[in-house]
Design an enzyme around this catalytic site. Structure first.
Site, short mmCIF file in Angstrom:
data_model
loop_
_atom_site.label_atom_id
_atom_site.label_comp_id
_atom_site.label_asym_id
_atom_site.label_seq_id
_atom_site.Cartn_x
_atom_site.Cartn_y
_atom_site.Cartn_z
CG HIS A 53 55.47 24.14 37.83
ND1 HIS A 53 56.82 24.44 37.79
CD2 HIS A 53 55.20 23.86 39.13
CE1 HIS A 53 57.32 24.33 39.00
NE2 HIS A 53 56.37 23.99 39.84
CB SER B 193 57.70 25.96 42.35
OG SER B 193 58.21 24.75 41.91
CG ASP C 198 58.46 25.96 35.09
OD1 ASP C 198 57.42 26.63 35.04
OD2 ASP C 198 58.54 24.88 35.71
N1 ARG Z 1 59.19 18.75 39.50
C1 ARG Z 1 58.74 20.12 39.57
C2 ARG Z 1 58.08 20.37 40.93
O1 ARG Z 1 57.74 19.67 41.64
C3 ARG Z 1 57.87 20.54 38.44
C4 ARG Z 1 56.51 19.95 38.36
C5 ARG Z 1 55.67 20.38 37.19
N2 ARG Z 1 56.09 19.78 35.93
C6 ARG Z 1 55.74 18.53 35.48
N3 ARG Z 1 56.20 18.12 34.35
N4 ARG Z 1 54.96 17.73 36.15
O2 ARG Z 1 57.32 19.95 41.62
N1 GLU Z 2 58.64 21.96 41.28
C1 GLU Z 2 58.65 22.13 42.70
C2 GLU Z 2 57.51 23.01 43.19
O1 GLU Z 2 56.48 23.01 42.59
C3 GLU Z 2 59.95 22.59 43.16
C4 GLU Z 2 60.87 21.49 43.00
C5 GLU Z 2 61.21 20.88 44.32
O2 GLU Z 2 60.43 20.09 44.87
O3 GLU Z 2 62.29 21.26 44.77
O4 GLU Z 2 57.57 23.64 44.22
#
Ligand code: ARG
Ligand code: GLU
Length: 753
Positions: A88, A649, A224
């Protein structure tokens, strides 16, 4: 308690198995680990020293940690600058190389040799050369008589002189940021590489498996990850993209452990966390929980439902809106989890208790501080709600507003530099316009506009709304207005827009200024600036000063408590243990998931849970190679108590010896409140197991040439056979490379015990 009993209790506590000690809170500055954390980290099982993690004299772990594009983290995993980050995080690049005929998102991509690696304009990889505490420099000549504006301008001048005097190499940059709410300052000297190429990515069905349904959720089964490579000029220094560039030779790269983790193992996550707010008073946390989060969630609820309806009805729409939907849904879901977690852990009661203790023990001069802060937050509330509404509705969820804003900048460019300025600006933004319209459906946006503006007026009232909204009564009125605006505006249609843009600058500006959406946005925006942002900023400025005092006061009041600075996109280390948790009554989660779980979630042809036939085949044949756990299964993800946030991330999860064991990519839903109130009972970060990454590269993609570049180790099993060589269970730093490539003397490189 009598003394014998006391010592018995103490002994019992000391004898608790170390896995029960739920350490994990804190995002620590690498340069302060020696004084603040080393002893604790070692007591939790770490075999390294603080100097092994961060050193300016020799290659250390920090030399393998790379800020990826300024928004994610990545790490170097080979002597040839191979970079590992999340799928991502590389999504934008992967998408930009994808076409309908050659869809890298759908099919994955694996460069068969270096000449097939794909360049990415604008993508950077930033290394940290050194970190310096510049607090004394910043505070020179600061007196208690100064008001806050005087104080800040003196600090800015002090730091400006410091930067001007600092001897940087041509390829270096220096960034100075405030820490502990402005009580301390640290400088970061960086080297920024500009040629970063895409090397490999699994298909979305692996890299994004579970998509939005599984986002923020444990148990998780997402692979991921994606691979890039840093390229450098002939001197191994940053260079613009060129065919002649060579793979970057790092001072250090992370070996990868094939031994994986088990419950209770020490883990450390090294990266660039974006923003946290751990030292807010309870009144501010209550405001987030009870006022701001519900508003944000309700607005996005509405927008997402509308988009989802269209996406479900039609495949083309689904493709056009998938990434926008994911972006909006990501934080919508996070805020829901954040509120649940705050409630579940009684965060407010705990804050209250802490504040009571503070009031009781603080030096008398600070007794008035909390009441003052609380008072300011009370004053802020209406403005904060209005600000959140404006930003969510007019800036983030009505898509066309972004184009209207660009048009505003066109006007400014014209005013400043005439036709030339206008032409240059239009040239510059036309690729962005093109990609916007490619995935833009005005009928969807129009529906979002009607629904959200109605919500806006109903919640905030006329005071904060443009005159155009004042006469509207019913839902039908809002829909009619939206229909009128969207069919008459030039912005909502690419052809109309292009016709305007390629007319003469004067004609274009005239047309734009008279556009109904432009007029509405302008009126709305000036109400925002005057009625919302201005009073909000004035109060927030006051709060910032009080928060600085409050931070200082907490440090003085609790001299034995260790304080870590809030995240601010600078390099941090967090550490904890592999640990399951219990999200609700009668439910307990294990800390590791396996490939079997991918198969359990498999829904043929589903856009979130489909599984590639090749992966199914590997599973059926149990064709796992060396990438299994001791139970013979392929591990996929695991969780730990490491304190992470957005920006982490792509951060490496590192074992007690300094080897890569996983790749951070998410947090467990119930624990997303760790941004404002970490609680070791439910806050967990989610990592892809390194062995799943290797399994996918090797067995799924057949890209064994990439595995050959890496260094695989078996720290737990002592001498064991990897594909290539026998690797002893000891030093994990690649000495030969270090000795050849850097000026570090052999005597300076010491053994890790
Ligand atoms: N929650 C993770 C991060 O903040 C992954 C985000 C990307 N994936 C998604 N399905 N939106 O930010
Ligand atoms: N998915 C998050 C990012 O893009 C990391 C998850 C979080 O917020 O801990 O950095």
């Amino acid at each position: 308690m009598n003394t014998t009993l006391k010592s018995l209790v103490l002994a019992a506590i000391l004898m608790l198995p170390s896995s029960l000690i739920k350490a994990g809170e804190g995002m620590w500055l690498p340069l302060l680990l020696k004084s603040l954390n080393e002893a604790e980290m070692q007591s939790m099982g770490m075999k390294l020293t603080a100097e092994d993690i961060y050193s300016i004299n020799q290659g250390s772990l920090k030399d393998a940690i790379v800020h990826f594009g300024g928004f994610c983290t990545s790490e170097i995993i080979s002597p040839d600058g191979l970079l590992l980050t999340n799928h991502h995080c590389g999504y934008g690049q992967i998408q930009s190389h994808s076409t309908v005929e050659n869809n890298l998102l759908k099919n994955g991509f694996w460069a068969q040799n270096k000449s097939q690696e794909l360049a990415n304009a604008g993508l950077t990889a930033t290394l940290i050369d050194r970190i310096e505490d510049v607090t004394a420099v910043a505070m020179e000549g600061i007196t208690s008589e100064m008001n806050s504006a005087e104080r800040q301008s003196k600090i800015d001048r002090n730091l400006g002189f410091f930067k001007d005097d600092y001897e940087l190499q041509s390829y270096q940059e220096i960034v100075i940021k405030p820490f502990y709410n402005g009580n301390q300052y640290f400088a970061f000297i960086t080297t920024i590489y500009k040629d970063v190429r895409l090397v490999g990515t699994p298909p979305e069905s692996i890299g994004k498996f579970g998509s939005d349904t599984d986002n923020w959720v444990w148990p998780r089964h997402t692979g991921d990850f994606s691979l890039f490579r840093i390229y450098a000029g002939p001197d191994n220094l940053p260079a613009e993209y060129s065919d002649d560039n060579k793979p970057y030779q790092p001072k250090h790269f992370l070996p990868i452990s094939l031994d994986g983790v088990e419950e209770g193992d020490f883990t450390m996550v090294f990266g660039f966390p974006g923003r946290t707010n751990q030292y807010l008073p309870g009144s501010a946390v209550a405001q987030i929980k009870d006022v701001l989060n519900p508003a944000r969630i309700a607005i996005r609820d509405k927008a997402l439902k509308i988009i989802d309806g269209y996406m479900r009805a039609d495949e083309k729409t689904r493709l056009q809106y998938a990434s926008k939907f994911a972006r909006v849904a990501n934080y919508w879901k996070k805020w829901i989890g954040e509120n649940q977690g705050l409630n579940k852990t009684n965060a407010l009661a705990k804050k209250q208790k802490y504040e009571d203790d503070f009031q009781e023990s603080c030096p008398p001069k600070y007794r008035d501080l909390l009441p003052q802060i609380n008072n300011q937050y009370r004053k802020l509330e209406d403005h904060a709600l209005a600000r959140e509404y404006y930003r969510e509705v007019a800036q983030r969820n009505i898509e066309i507003m972004r184009i209207v804003n660009m048009a505003k900048q066109m006007g400014r460019a014209f005013k400043k530099n005439g036709t030339k300025g206008y032409d240059e600006f239009v040239d510059r933004i036309s690729p962005r316009l093109e990609s916007f319209y490619k995935d833009y459906r005005p009928e969807i946006d129009q529906e979002v506009f009607a629904a959200l503006s109605e919500m806006y007026v109903n919640t905030l009232g006329q005071k904060y709304s443009p005159a155009e909204f004042h006469t509207l009564q019913s839902t039908e009125d809002f829909e009619a207005m939206a229909a009128e605006l969207y069919s008459n505006s030039v912005f909502t249609d690419e052809k109309r827009m292009n016709k305007v843009l390629f007319a003469s600058a004067e004609v274009a500006i005239e047309k734009i200024n008279n556009d109904p959406l432009y007029k509405l946005q302008s009126a709305w925006d000036s109400i925002y600036k005057d009625e919302i942002a201005k009073p909000y900023d004035a109060i927030q400025d006051r709060i910032n000063i009080l928060q600085r005092y409050y931070m200082q006061a907490q440090m003085e009041t609790f001299p034995n408590k260790r304080f870590y600075p809030d995240a601010n996109s600078t390099m941090r280390v967090t550490y904890g243990k592999v640990n399951g948790y219990s999200p609700k009554d009668a439910v307990t989660y294990n800390p590791v998931t396996y490939l079997d779980g991918v198969i359990e979630k498999y829904v043929p042809d589903d856009y979130e849970f489909d599984v590639d036939s090749k992966l199914l085949e590997l599973y059926e044949n149990k064709d796992y190679g060396q990438y299994t756990d001791t139970n013979g299964k392929v591990p996929v993800c695991f969780i730990g108590t490491n304190h992470t946030t957005g920006g982490n991330s792509g951060s490496p999860a590192i074992d007690a010896h300094g080897n890569l064991i996983g790749l951070n990519f998410d947090r467990a839903w119930e624990g997303t409140m760790s941004d404002i109130n970490y609680d070791a009972s439910i806050c967990r970060n989610i990592m892809v197991d390194a062995r799943y990454i290797l399994f996918i590269i090797d067995k799924f993609a057949g890209a064994s040439h990439l595995i050959d570049e890496m260094k695989l180790v078996r720290p737990k099993r002592g001498m064991a056979k990897s594909d290539k060589e026998m690797i002893p269970n000891k030093p994990n730093f690649d000495r030969t490379k270090l000795e050849q490539k850097s000026k570090i003397k052999k005597s300076q490189i010491k053994e890790y015990k």
